[in-house]
Design a protein around this motif. Structure first.
Motif, PDB file in Angstrom:
ATOM      1  N   ILE A  19       0.816  -1.225   0.000  1.00  0.00           N
ATOM      2  CA  ILE A  19       0.000   0.000   0.000  1.00  0.00           C
ATOM      3  C   ILE A  19       0.841   1.262   0.000  1.00  0.00           C
ATOM      4  O   ILE A  19       1.877   1.337   0.675  1.00  0.00           O
ATOM      5  CB  ILE A  19      -0.991   0.006   1.204  1.00  0.00           C
ATOM      6  CG1 ILE A  19      -1.895   1.244   1.180  1.00  0.00           C
ATOM      7  CG2 ILE A  19      -0.279  -0.126   2.535  1.00  0.00           C
ATOM      8  CD1 ILE A  19      -3.094   1.156   2.115  1.00  0.00           C
ATOM      9  N   PHE A  20       0.408   2.231  -0.799  1.00  0.00           N
ATOM     10  CA  PHE A  20       0.952   3.581  -0.774  1.00  0.00           C
ATOM     11  C   PHE A  20      -0.099   4.409  -0.058  1.00  0.00           C
ATOM     12  O   PHE A  20      -1.156   4.713  -0.607  1.00  0.00           O
ATOM     13  CB  PHE A  20       1.166   4.077  -2.208  1.00  0.00           C
ATOM     14  CG  PHE A  20       1.946   5.348  -2.327  1.00  0.00           C
ATOM     15  CD1 PHE A  20       3.307   5.377  -2.080  1.00  0.00           C
ATOM     16  CD2 PHE A  20       1.327   6.530  -2.724  1.00  0.00           C
ATOM     17  CE1 PHE A  20       4.039   6.559  -2.209  1.00  0.00           C
ATOM     18  CE2 PHE A  20       2.050   7.706  -2.862  1.00  0.00           C
ATOM     19  CZ  PHE A  20       3.410   7.715  -2.600  1.00  0.00           C
ATOM     20  N   ASP A  21       0.175   4.698   1.223  1.00  0.00           N
ATOM     21  CA  ASP A  21      -0.806   5.455   2.011  1.00  0.00           C
ATOM     22  C   ASP A  21      -0.298   6.891   2.098  1.00  0.00           C
ATOM     23  O   ASP A  21      -0.490   7.684   1.171  1.00  0.00           O
ATOM     24  CB  ASP A  21      -0.984   4.789   3.386  1.00  0.00           C
ATOM     25  CG  ASP A  21      -2.141   5.373   4.185  1.00  0.00           C
ATOM     26  OD1 ASP A  21      -2.519   6.512   3.912  1.00  0.00           O
ATOM     27  OD2 ASP A  21      -2.659   4.708   5.094  1.00  0.00           O
ATOM     28  N   GLU A  22       0.402   7.272   3.173  1.00  0.00           N
ATOM     29  CA  GLU A  22       0.972   8.627   3.211  1.00  0.00           C
ATOM     30  C   GLU A  22       2.274   8.670   2.413  1.00  0.00           C
ATOM     31  O   GLU A  22       2.860   9.744   2.229  1.00  0.00           O
ATOM     32  CB  GLU A  22       1.172   9.056   4.664  1.00  0.00           C
ATOM     33  CG  GLU A  22      -0.183   9.224   5.338  1.00  0.00           C
ATOM     34  CD  GLU A  22      -0.103   9.523   6.816  1.00  0.00           C
ATOM     35  OE1 GLU A  22       1.002   9.565   7.375  1.00  0.00           O
ATOM     36  OE2 GLU A  22      -1.169   9.707   7.421  1.00  0.00           O
ATOM     37  N   VAL A  58      -2.183  -1.194  -3.852  1.00  0.00           N
ATOM     38  CA  VAL A  58      -3.222  -0.163  -3.707  1.00  0.00           C
ATOM     39  C   VAL A  58      -2.636   1.196  -3.326  1.00  0.00           C
ATOM     40  O   VAL A  58      -1.626   1.281  -2.633  1.00  0.00           O
ATOM     41  CB  VAL A  58      -4.298  -0.553  -2.656  1.00  0.00           C
ATOM     42  CG1 VAL A  58      -5.099  -1.757  -3.106  1.00  0.00           C
ATOM     43  CG2 VAL A  58      -3.710  -0.768  -1.283  1.00  0.00           C
ATOM     44  N   ASP A  59      -3.319   2.234  -3.812  1.00  0.00           N
ATOM     45  CA  ASP A  59      -2.956   3.621  -3.510  1.00  0.00           C
ATOM     46  C   ASP A  59      -4.164   4.236  -2.804  1.00  0.00           C
ATOM     47  O   ASP A  59      -5.246   4.324  -3.395  1.00  0.00           O
ATOM     48  CB  ASP A  59      -2.652   4.357  -4.831  1.00  0.00           C
ATOM     49  CG  ASP A  59      -2.233   5.806  -4.621  1.00  0.00           C
ATOM     50  OD1 ASP A  59      -2.118   6.251  -3.463  1.00  0.00           O
ATOM     51  OD2 ASP A  59      -2.034   6.494  -5.645  1.00  0.00           O
ATOM     52  N   LYS A  60      -3.975   4.624  -1.534  1.00  0.00           N
ATOM     53  CA  LYS A  60      -5.096   5.170  -0.764  1.00  0.00           C
ATOM     54  C   LYS A  60      -5.345   6.618  -1.192  1.00  0.00           C
ATOM     55  O   LYS A  60      -4.408   7.408  -1.316  1.00  0.00           O
ATOM     56  CB  LYS A  60      -4.792   5.089   0.734  1.00  0.00           C
ATOM     57  CG  LYS A  60      -6.022   5.145   1.590  1.00  0.00           C
ATOM     58  CD  LYS A  60      -5.704   5.117   3.064  1.00  0.00           C
ATOM     59  CE  LYS A  60      -5.584   3.737   3.636  1.00  0.00           C
ATOM     60  NZ  LYS A  60      -5.487   3.753   5.113  1.00  0.00           N
ATOM     61  N   GLN A  61      -6.627   6.927  -1.404  1.00  0.00           N
ATOM     62  CA  GLN A  61      -6.999   8.229  -1.959  1.00  0.00           C
ATOM     63  C   GLN A  61      -7.232   9.281  -0.869  1.00  0.00           C
ATOM     64  O   GLN A  61      -8.238   9.238  -0.149  1.00  0.00           O
ATOM     65  CB  GLN A  61      -8.262   8.082  -2.810  1.00  0.00           C
ATOM     66  CG  GLN A  61      -8.070   7.155  -3.996  1.00  0.00           C
ATOM     67  CD  GLN A  61      -6.966   7.625  -4.933  1.00  0.00           C
ATOM     68  OE1 GLN A  61      -7.135   8.636  -5.624  1.00  0.00           O
ATOM     69  NE2 GLN A  61      -5.853   6.921  -4.968  1.00  0.00           N
ATOM     70  N   HIS A  62      -6.273  10.199  -0.735  1.00  0.00           N
ATOM     71  CA  HIS A  62      -6.403  11.330   0.180  1.00  0.00           C
ATOM     72  C   HIS A  62      -5.327  12.352  -0.194  1.00  0.00           C
ATOM     73  O   HIS A  62      -4.570  12.124  -1.157  1.00  0.00           O
ATOM     74  CB  HIS A  62      -6.261  10.877   1.648  1.00  0.00           C
ATOM     75  CG  HIS A  62      -4.995  10.119   1.934  1.00  0.00           C
ATOM     76  ND1 HIS A  62      -3.745  10.665   1.806  1.00  0.00           N
ATOM     77  CD2 HIS A  62      -4.778   8.834   2.325  1.00  0.00           C
ATOM     78  CE1 HIS A  62      -2.826   9.772   2.114  1.00  0.00           C
ATOM     79  NE2 HIS A  62      -3.419   8.650   2.426  1.00  0.00           N
ATOM     80  N   HIS A  63      -5.258  13.448   0.568  1.00  0.00           N
ATOM     81  CA  HIS A  63      -4.316  14.514   0.211  1.00  0.00           C
ATOM     82  C   HIS A  63      -3.154  14.603   1.199  1.00  0.00           C
ATOM     83  O   HIS A  63      -2.568  15.664   1.361  1.00  0.00           O
ATOM     84  CB  HIS A  63      -5.064  15.853   0.104  1.00  0.00           C
ATOM     85  CG  HIS A  63      -6.089  15.843  -0.980  1.00  0.00           C
ATOM     86  ND1 HIS A  63      -5.756  15.818  -2.314  1.00  0.00           N
ATOM     87  CD2 HIS A  63      -7.442  15.786  -0.928  1.00  0.00           C
ATOM     88  CE1 HIS A  63      -6.859  15.766  -3.038  1.00  0.00           C
ATOM     89  NE2 HIS A  63      -7.889  15.739  -2.223  1.00  0.00           N
ATOM     90  N   PRO A  96       4.430   6.054  -6.649  1.00  0.00           N
ATOM     91  CA  PRO A  96       4.896   4.777  -7.201  1.00  0.00           C
ATOM     92  C   PRO A  96       4.782   4.773  -8.734  1.00  0.00           C
ATOM     93  O   PRO A  96       3.931   5.480  -9.285  1.00  0.00           O
ATOM     94  CB  PRO A  96       3.953   3.742  -6.584  1.00  0.00           C
ATOM     95  CG  PRO A  96       2.856   4.481  -5.919  1.00  0.00           C
ATOM     96  CD  PRO A  96       3.216   5.934  -5.850  1.00  0.00           C
ATOM     97  N   ASN A  97       5.616   3.994  -9.390  1.00  0.00           N
ATOM     98  CA  ASN A  97       5.580   3.938 -10.850  1.00  0.00           C
ATOM     99  C   ASN A  97       4.395   3.133 -11.366  1.00  0.00           C
ATOM    100  O   ASN A  97       3.865   3.408 -12.440  1.00  0.00           O
ATOM    101  CB  ASN A  97       6.875   3.335 -11.390  1.00  0.00           C
ATOM    102  CG  ASN A  97       8.082   4.128 -10.959  1.00  0.00           C
ATOM    103  OD1 ASN A  97       8.703   3.829  -9.937  1.00  0.00           O
ATOM    104  ND2 ASN A  97       8.389   5.188 -11.675  1.00  0.00           N
ATOM    105  N   PHE A  98       4.017   2.089 -10.623  1.00  0.00           N
ATOM    106  CA  PHE A  98       2.894   1.240 -11.036  1.00  0.00           C
ATOM    107  C   PHE A  98       1.944   1.055  -9.850  1.00  0.00           C
ATOM    108  O   PHE A  98       2.393   0.748  -8.738  1.00  0.00           O
ATOM    109  CB  PHE A  98       3.389  -0.143 -11.484  1.00  0.00           C
ATOM    110  CG  PHE A  98       4.340  -0.110 -12.651  1.00  0.00           C
ATOM    111  CD1 PHE A  98       3.866  -0.049 -13.951  1.00  0.00           C
ATOM    112  CD2 PHE A  98       5.723  -0.156 -12.445  1.00  0.00           C
ATOM    113  CE1 PHE A  98       4.737  -0.038 -15.027  1.00  0.00           C
ATOM    114  CE2 PHE A  98       6.599  -0.144 -13.520  1.00  0.00           C
ATOM    115  CZ  PHE A  98       6.115  -0.079 -14.815  1.00  0.00           C
TER     116      PHE A  98
END
Ligand SMILES: O=P(O)(O)OC[C@H]1O[C@H](OP(=O)(O)OP(=O)(O)O)[C@H](O)[C@@H]1O
Ligand SMILES: Nc1nc2[nH]cnc2c(=O)[nH]1
Length: 188
Positions: free
Chosen positions: A112-115, A140-145, A154-156
Protein backbone atom coordinates in the motif's frame (compact mmCIF):
# COMPACT_ATOMS: atom_id res chain seq x y z
CA UNK A 1 -12.30 -5.59 19.97
CA UNK A 2 -10.17 -8.73 20.56
CA UNK A 3 -8.82 -10.57 17.54
CA UNK A 4 -11.58 -11.07 14.96
CA UNK A 5 -12.71 -14.50 13.80
CA UNK A 6 -13.40 -15.26 10.14
CA UNK A 7 -17.15 -14.98 10.92
CA UNK A 8 -16.60 -11.54 12.50
CA UNK A 9 -14.95 -10.45 9.28
CA UNK A 10 -17.89 -11.60 7.14
CA UNK A 11 -20.42 -9.93 9.47
CA UNK A 12 -18.84 -6.80 10.89
CA UNK A 13 -16.47 -5.46 8.26
CA UNK A 14 -17.00 -3.92 4.84
CA UNK A 15 -15.63 -5.70 1.79
CA UNK A 16 -13.66 -3.00 -0.04
CA UNK A 17 -12.11 -4.96 -2.92
CA UNK A 18 -13.10 -8.54 -3.80
CA UNK A 19 -10.70 -11.37 -4.51
CA UNK A 20 -11.61 -11.40 -8.22
CA UNK A 21 -11.06 -7.62 -8.52
CA UNK A 22 -7.64 -8.06 -6.88
CA UNK A 23 -6.69 -10.95 -9.18
CA UNK A 24 -7.72 -8.97 -12.25
CA UNK A 25 -5.83 -5.86 -11.11
CA UNK A 26 -2.68 -7.91 -10.47
CA UNK A 27 -2.86 -9.47 -13.94
CA UNK A 28 -3.29 -6.04 -15.56
CA UNK A 29 -0.45 -4.60 -13.51
CA UNK A 30 1.80 -7.50 -14.48
CA UNK A 31 1.06 -6.82 -18.15
CA UNK A 32 2.21 -3.20 -17.76
CA UNK A 33 5.35 -4.27 -15.91
CA UNK A 34 6.09 -7.02 -18.46
CA UNK A 35 5.81 -4.42 -21.21
CA UNK A 36 8.22 -2.08 -19.43
CA UNK A 37 10.90 -4.75 -18.89
CA UNK A 38 10.48 -6.25 -22.39
CA UNK A 39 12.65 -3.42 -23.78
CA UNK A 40 16.08 -4.09 -25.33
CA UNK A 41 17.62 -2.28 -22.35
CA UNK A 42 16.76 -5.21 -20.07
CA UNK A 43 17.60 -8.06 -22.46
CA UNK A 44 19.63 -10.87 -20.82
CA UNK A 45 19.37 -9.23 -17.41
CA UNK A 46 17.71 -10.31 -14.23
CA UNK A 47 15.63 -7.68 -12.44
CA UNK A 48 16.09 -7.52 -8.65
CA UNK A 49 12.67 -7.47 -6.99
CA UNK A 50 12.71 -6.25 -3.39
CA UNK A 51 9.73 -7.43 -1.40
CA UNK A 52 8.99 -4.79 1.27
CA UNK A 53 8.32 -6.91 4.35
CA UNK A 54 5.94 -7.67 5.89
CA UNK A 55 3.04 -6.19 3.98
CA UNK A 56 4.54 -6.71 0.53
CA UNK A 57 4.90 -10.47 0.89
CA UNK A 58 1.42 -11.51 -0.28
CA UNK A 59 1.42 -9.16 -3.28
CA UNK A 60 4.99 -10.04 -4.28
CA UNK A 61 4.03 -13.72 -4.44
CA UNK A 62 0.88 -13.05 -6.46
CA UNK A 63 2.52 -10.58 -8.83
CA UNK A 64 5.61 -12.68 -9.55
CA UNK A 65 3.47 -15.53 -10.92
CA UNK A 66 2.59 -13.27 -13.85
CA UNK A 67 5.99 -11.70 -14.58
CA UNK A 68 7.60 -12.99 -17.75
CA UNK A 69 11.23 -11.95 -17.28
CA UNK A 70 13.93 -13.25 -14.91
CA UNK A 71 13.63 -12.02 -11.32
CA UNK A 72 16.19 -12.19 -8.53
CA UNK A 73 14.15 -12.02 -5.35
CA UNK A 74 15.38 -10.03 -2.33
CA UNK A 75 13.66 -8.48 0.65
CA UNK A 76 14.02 -5.44 2.84
CA UNK A 77 12.11 -4.53 5.95
CA UNK A 78 10.99 -1.10 7.10
CA UNK A 79 7.96 -0.39 9.22
CA UNK A 80 6.24 2.68 10.64
CA UNK A 81 2.84 1.36 11.76
CA UNK A 82 3.62 -1.77 13.83
CA UNK A 83 0.25 -3.07 15.04
CA UNK A 84 -1.19 0.44 15.07
CA UNK A 85 -3.55 2.04 12.54
CA UNK A 86 -1.48 5.26 12.64
CA UNK A 87 1.95 5.73 11.11
CA UNK A 88 4.93 6.98 13.10
CA UNK A 89 8.71 7.23 12.54
CA UNK A 90 10.13 4.76 10.02
CA UNK A 91 11.94 1.91 11.70
CA UNK A 92 14.53 0.11 9.51
CA UNK A 93 14.84 -3.60 10.30
CA UNK A 94 16.65 -4.86 7.18
CA UNK A 95 18.23 -2.35 4.82
CA UNK A 96 19.20 -3.19 1.24
CA UNK A 97 22.95 -3.70 0.86
CA UNK A 98 25.23 -2.02 -1.67
CA UNK A 99 25.98 -5.42 -3.19
CA UNK A 100 22.27 -6.05 -3.77
CA UNK A 101 21.59 -2.68 -5.38
CA UNK A 102 24.70 -1.17 -7.06
CA UNK A 103 24.36 -1.35 -10.87
CA UNK A 104 21.20 -3.48 -10.64
CA UNK A 105 17.74 -2.98 -12.11
CA UNK A 106 15.52 -2.71 -9.06
CA UNK A 107 11.80 -3.05 -8.56
CA UNK A 108 10.35 -2.33 -5.11
CA UNK A 109 7.12 -4.21 -4.33
CA UNK A 110 4.81 -3.13 -1.51
CA UNK A 111 1.16 -3.57 -0.59
CA UNK A 112 0.00 0.00 0.00
CA UNK A 113 0.95 3.58 -0.77
CA UNK A 114 -0.81 5.46 2.01
CA UNK A 115 0.97 8.63 3.21
CA UNK A 116 3.86 7.45 1.05
CA UNK A 117 6.61 8.03 3.59
CA UNK A 118 7.66 4.37 3.74
CA UNK A 119 8.06 3.85 0.01
CA UNK A 120 9.70 7.23 -0.52
CA UNK A 121 12.29 6.47 2.19
CA UNK A 122 12.97 3.01 0.75
CA UNK A 123 13.27 4.44 -2.77
CA UNK A 124 15.79 7.06 -1.57
CA UNK A 125 17.76 4.44 0.38
CA UNK A 126 18.08 2.32 -2.79
CA UNK A 127 18.77 5.31 -5.03
CA UNK A 128 21.74 6.27 -2.82
CA UNK A 129 23.23 2.83 -3.54
CA UNK A 130 23.31 3.66 -7.28
CA UNK A 131 21.14 1.11 -9.04
CA UNK A 132 21.08 1.04 -12.85
CA UNK A 133 17.31 1.63 -12.75
CA UNK A 134 14.58 1.66 -10.13
CA UNK A 135 10.80 1.30 -10.19
CA UNK A 136 8.22 0.87 -7.48
CA UNK A 137 4.92 -0.98 -7.58
CA UNK A 138 2.07 -1.11 -5.07
CA UNK A 139 -1.15 -3.09 -5.00
CA UNK A 140 -3.22 -0.16 -3.71
CA UNK A 141 -2.96 3.62 -3.51
CA UNK A 142 -5.10 5.17 -0.76
CA UNK A 143 -7.00 8.23 -1.96
CA UNK A 144 -6.40 11.33 0.18
CA UNK A 145 -4.32 14.51 0.21
CA UNK A 146 -1.70 13.52 2.81
CA UNK A 147 0.85 12.32 0.24
CA UNK A 148 4.58 13.28 0.28
CA UNK A 149 5.17 16.98 -0.38
CA UNK A 150 7.98 16.00 -2.73
CA UNK A 151 5.37 14.64 -5.14
CA UNK A 152 6.90 11.15 -4.94
CA UNK A 153 4.59 8.48 -6.40
CA UNK A 154 4.90 4.78 -7.20
CA UNK A 155 5.58 3.94 -10.85
CA UNK A 156 2.89 1.24 -11.04
CA UNK A 157 -0.37 1.09 -9.06
CA UNK A 158 -2.92 -1.75 -9.07
CA UNK A 159 -6.01 -0.16 -7.54
CA UNK A 160 -7.16 2.98 -5.76
CA UNK A 161 -8.76 2.54 -2.31
CA UNK A 162 -10.88 4.72 -0.06
CA UNK A 163 -9.34 6.59 2.84
CA UNK A 164 -10.06 3.97 5.54
CA UNK A 165 -7.80 1.59 7.46
CA UNK A 166 -7.87 -1.58 5.36
CA UNK A 167 -6.56 -5.12 5.80
CA UNK A 168 -6.12 -8.37 3.85
CA UNK A 169 -3.85 -9.17 0.88
CA UNK A 170 -0.76 -8.69 3.03
CA UNK A 171 -2.10 -5.82 5.13
CA UNK A 172 -2.68 -6.52 8.81
CA UNK A 173 -5.32 -5.73 11.36
CA UNK A 174 -3.57 -5.68 14.77
CA UNK A 175 -0.78 -7.81 13.33
CA UNK A 176 -3.10 -10.50 11.93
CA UNK A 177 -5.27 -11.37 8.93
CA UNK A 178 -2.67 -10.57 6.26
CA UNK A 179 -3.74 -13.91 4.77
CA UNK A 180 -7.21 -12.74 3.58
CA UNK A 181 -7.44 -12.88 -0.25
CA UNK A 182 -9.67 -9.77 -0.43
CA UNK A 183 -9.45 -6.29 1.15
CA UNK A 184 -11.70 -5.28 4.05
CA UNK A 185 -12.22 -2.27 6.36
CA UNK A 186 -13.81 -2.01 9.77
CA UNK A 187 -17.34 -0.62 9.69
CA UNK A 188 -17.31 3.13 10.39
O1 LIG B 1 2.57 5.00 2.88
P1 LIG B 1 2.78 4.87 4.36
O2 LIG B 1 1.80 5.70 5.14
O3 LIG B 1 4.19 5.10 4.79
O4 LIG B 1 2.38 3.38 4.75
C1 LIG B 1 2.63 2.28 3.92
C2 LIG B 1 3.40 1.22 4.64
O5 LIG B 1 2.67 0.78 5.79
C3 LIG B 1 2.66 -0.62 5.86
O6 LIG B 1 3.80 -1.10 6.50
P2 LIG B 1 3.89 -1.18 8.11
O7 LIG B 1 4.67 -0.04 8.64
O8 LIG B 1 2.50 -1.38 8.65
O9 LIG B 1 4.72 -2.49 8.31
P3 LIG B 1 4.29 -3.96 7.84
O10 LIG B 1 4.52 -4.02 6.37
O11 LIG B 1 5.18 -4.87 8.59
O12 LIG B 1 2.84 -4.15 8.19
C4 LIG B 1 2.68 -1.03 4.40
O13 LIG B 1 3.17 -2.36 4.25
C5 LIG B 1 3.58 -0.01 3.75
O14 LIG B 1 4.93 -0.41 3.74
N1 LIG C 1 -3.00 -2.74 7.36
C1 LIG C 1 -2.78 -1.51 6.92
N2 LIG C 1 -1.52 -1.03 6.91
C2 LIG C 1 -1.35 0.22 6.45
N3 LIG C 1 -0.23 0.94 6.35
C3 LIG C 1 -0.57 2.13 5.84
N4 LIG C 1 -1.88 2.21 5.63
C4 LIG C 1 -2.39 1.03 6.01
C5 LIG C 1 -3.73 0.51 6.02
O1 LIG C 1 -4.73 1.13 5.64
N5 LIG C 1 -3.83 -0.77 6.49
Amino acid sequence: MSLMTFDDIQQSTDLIISESQIDQAIEELAQQINQFYAGERFANKSVTAFCVMNGGLYFTGQLMRHLKFPITLKYLHASRYGDSTRGAELNWIVRPSQEEVFGKDIILIDDIFDEGLTLEAIYKECEALKPNSINSVVLVDKQHHRKPQSGFQPNFVGLEVVDRYIFGCGMDYKGAWRNLPAIYALKE
